[in-house]
Design a protein around this motif. Structure first.
Motif, PDB file in Angstrom:
ATOM      1  N   LEU A 115       1.164  -0.888  -0.247  1.00 35.00           N
ATOM      2  CA  LEU A 115       0.369   0.100  -0.252  1.00 35.00           C
ATOM      3  C   LEU A 115       0.817   1.543  -0.219  1.00 35.00           C
ATOM      4  O   LEU A 115       1.897   0.938   0.421  1.00 35.00           O
ATOM      5  CB  LEU A 115      -0.663   0.087   1.058  1.00 35.00           C
ATOM      6  N   ARG A 116       0.145   2.212  -0.725  1.00 33.02           N
ATOM      7  CA  ARG A 116       1.200   3.780  -0.973  1.00 33.02           C
ATOM      8  C   ARG A 116       0.296   4.122   0.787  1.00 33.02           C
ATOM      9  O   ARG A 116      -0.324   3.773   1.515  1.00 33.02           O
ATOM     10  CB  ARG A 116       0.931   4.336  -2.219  1.00 33.02           C
ATOM     11  N   PRO A 117       1.274   5.022   1.281  1.00 28.05           N
ATOM     12  CA  PRO A 117       1.084   5.903   2.115  1.00 28.05           C
ATOM     13  C   PRO A 117      -0.571   6.905   2.030  1.00 28.05           C
ATOM     14  O   PRO A 117      -0.818   7.272   0.866  1.00 28.05           O
ATOM     15  CB  PRO A 117       2.460   7.241   2.417  1.00 28.05           C
ATOM     16  N   GLY A 118      -0.498   6.281   3.332  1.00 28.31           N
ATOM     17  CA  GLY A 118      -2.167   7.075   3.397  1.00 28.31           C
ATOM     18  C   GLY A 118      -3.407   5.843   2.952  1.00 28.31           C
ATOM     19  O   GLY A 118      -4.817   6.687   2.960  1.00 28.31           O
ATOM     20  N   GLY A 119      -2.185   4.570   1.699  1.00 21.82           N
ATOM     21  CA  GLY A 119      -3.815   3.639   2.140  1.00 21.82           C
ATOM     22  C   GLY A 119      -4.252   2.863   2.445  1.00 21.82           C
ATOM     23  O   GLY A 119      -4.038   3.307   4.044  1.00 21.82           O
ATOM     24  N   HIS A 120      -5.508   2.635   1.803  1.00 23.63           N
ATOM     25  CA  HIS A 120      -6.635   2.017   3.514  1.00 23.63           C
ATOM     26  C   HIS A 120      -6.684   0.675   3.036  1.00 23.63           C
ATOM     27  O   HIS A 120      -6.754  -0.094   2.177  1.00 23.63           O
ATOM     28  CB  HIS A 120      -8.007   2.111   3.214  1.00 23.63           C
ATOM     29  N   VAL A 121      -6.667  -0.294   4.052  1.00 22.77           N
ATOM     30  CA  VAL A 121      -7.611  -1.892   4.408  1.00 22.77           C
ATOM     31  C   VAL A 121      -8.957  -1.831   5.143  1.00 22.77           C
ATOM     32  O   VAL A 121      -9.727  -0.964   5.731  1.00 22.77           O
ATOM     33  CB  VAL A 121      -6.042  -2.608   4.621  1.00 22.77           C
ATOM     34  N   TYR A 122      -9.922  -2.603   3.533  1.00 22.68           N
ATOM     35  CA  TYR A 122     -11.311  -2.625   4.042  1.00 22.68           C
ATOM     36  C   TYR A 122     -11.649  -4.076   4.512  1.00 22.68           C
ATOM     37  O   TYR A 122     -10.648  -5.135   3.482  1.00 22.68           O
ATOM     38  CB  TYR A 122     -12.098  -2.493   2.908  1.00 22.68           C
ATOM     39  N   ALA A 123     -10.991  -4.971   5.595  1.00 22.57           N
ATOM     40  CA  ALA A 123     -11.250  -6.134   5.729  1.00 22.57           C
ATOM     41  C   ALA A 123     -12.769  -6.613   6.854  1.00 22.57           C
ATOM     42  O   ALA A 123     -13.236  -6.016   7.000  1.00 22.57           O
ATOM     43  CB  ALA A 123     -10.414  -6.368   6.534  1.00 22.57           C
ATOM     44  N   CYS A 124     -13.701  -7.510   6.022  1.00 23.08           N
ATOM     45  CA  CYS A 124     -14.383  -7.696   7.155  1.00 23.08           C
ATOM     46  C   CYS A 124     -14.057  -9.673   7.483  1.00 23.08           C
ATOM     47  O   CYS A 124     -13.620 -10.289   6.331  1.00 23.08           O
ATOM     48  CB  CYS A 124     -15.851  -8.062   6.010  1.00 23.08           C
ATOM     49  N   CYS A 125     -15.077 -10.077   8.048  1.00 23.08           N
ATOM     50  CA  CYS A 125     -14.988 -11.551   8.740  1.00 23.08           C
ATOM     51  C   CYS A 125     -16.413 -11.607   9.298  1.00 23.08           C
ATOM     52  O   CYS A 125     -16.906 -10.974  10.182  1.00 23.08           O
ATOM     53  CB  CYS A 125     -13.836 -11.822   9.259  1.00 23.08           C
ATOM     54  N   GLN A 161     -26.308 -11.578   8.018  1.00 24.82           N
ATOM     55  CA  GLN A 161     -25.222 -12.256   9.023  1.00 24.82           C
ATOM     56  C   GLN A 161     -24.822 -11.519  10.146  1.00 24.82           C
ATOM     57  O   GLN A 161     -24.056 -10.268   9.094  1.00 24.82           O
ATOM     58  CB  GLN A 161     -24.218 -12.873   8.062  1.00 24.82           C
ATOM     59  N   ALA A 162     -23.775 -11.585  11.494  1.00 24.28           N
ATOM     60  CA  ALA A 162     -22.902 -10.740  12.364  1.00 24.28           C
ATOM     61  C   ALA A 162     -21.515 -10.155  11.242  1.00 24.28           C
ATOM     62  O   ALA A 162     -21.161 -11.534  10.921  1.00 24.28           O
ATOM     63  CB  ALA A 162     -23.252 -10.732  13.572  1.00 24.28           C
ATOM     64  N   CYS A 163     -21.426  -9.691  11.638  1.00 22.61           N
ATOM     65  CA  CYS A 163     -19.659  -9.350  10.153  1.00 22.61           C
ATOM     66  C   CYS A 163     -18.778  -8.491  11.096  1.00 22.61           C
ATOM     67  O   CYS A 163     -19.478  -7.717  11.702  1.00 22.61           O
ATOM     68  CB  CYS A 163     -19.536  -8.973   9.014  1.00 22.61           C
ATOM     69  N   THR A 164     -17.554  -8.738  11.042  1.00 24.38           N
ATOM     70  CA  THR A 164     -16.036  -7.588  12.151  1.00 24.38           C
ATOM     71  C   THR A 164     -16.004  -6.587  10.975  1.00 24.38           C
ATOM     72  O   THR A 164     -15.993  -7.768   9.989  1.00 24.38           O
ATOM     73  CB  THR A 164     -15.673  -8.485  13.023  1.00 24.38           C
ATOM     74  N   PHE A 165     -15.786  -5.080  10.055  1.00 24.49           N
ATOM     75  CA  PHE A 165     -15.667  -5.049   9.533  1.00 24.49           C
ATOM     76  C   PHE A 165     -14.808  -4.179  11.116  1.00 24.49           C
ATOM     77  O   PHE A 165     -14.587  -3.721  11.083  1.00 24.49           O
ATOM     78  CB  PHE A 165     -16.800  -3.332   9.533  1.00 24.49           C
ATOM     79  N   LEU A 166     -13.470  -4.057   9.719  1.00 25.76           N
ATOM     80  CA  LEU A 166     -12.456  -2.553   9.936  1.00 25.76           C
ATOM     81  C   LEU A 166     -11.689  -2.462   8.795  1.00 25.76           C
ATOM     82  O   LEU A 166     -11.613  -3.471   8.079  1.00 25.76           O
ATOM     83  CB  LEU A 166     -11.035  -4.516   9.991  1.00 25.76           C
TER      84      LEU A 166
END
Length: 172
Positions: A115-125, A161-166
């Protein structure tokens, strides 16, 4: 992503462990400049290629979508991905890949490298499936120079469904 359409417009997006590529293909439809769908399984890569052909032709399919074999748990994965002059990515998408200890502990390093500086990660499970993996992943992201912007349990989708979003932002 539907609520954050502007967050992908004109940006370079990488989806890891893409499976059918739903989230990455949605990013492409929402205006991402470039989308790389990645997985390590040959059969999944074939499915991804088929899904790109089926879903990315015609109106609204502006992004260039590429399918690549990437196993982010391998130490050399980021070097291979950034070969050929790729400049890195603005957004990394990780849907249902942080349930296993190995993936949860190696994805933060990989994200910091691609990732470039300032980039974002969108994760879910899905909740309950990976509570320890989510905790390992979240701690690893902070230790790898990311700031947590959102970490919540929510219900979504037709099954409710319940998911964890990060959501994380790369600070360095």
């Amino acid at each position: 992503l539907m609520d954050r359409r502007a967050s992908v417009q004109g940006l370079d997006v990488l989806e890891v462990g893409a499976g059918p590529g739903l989230v990455g293909l949605l990013a492409a439809r929402l205006g991402a400049r470039k989308v790389v769908l990645s997985d390590f399984s040959d059969s999944v890569l074939e499915l991804l290629r088929d899904n790109v052909v089926r879903n990315m032709s015609g109106e609204g399919a502006a992004a260039a979508v590429e399918v690549l074999r990437v196993d982010f748990e391998e130490a050399s994965a980021s070097e291979q991905l950034l070969a050929d002059g790729r400049p890195g990515f603005d957004i990394l998408l990780a849907s249902d890949v942080i349930y296993a200890h190995g993936a949860a502990s190696t994805l933060p390093r990989f994200a910091a490298e691609v990732l470039r500086p300032g980039g974002h990660v969108y994760a879910c499970c899905p909740a309950g499936r990976a509570d320890s993996g989510v905790d390992i992943f979240a701690a690893g992201m902070v230790n790898s120079g990311f700031k947590c912007l959102r970490h919540e349990l929510a219900r979504s989708g037709p099954s409710d469904q319940a998911c964890t979003f990060l959501f994380f932002e790369r600070m360095t």
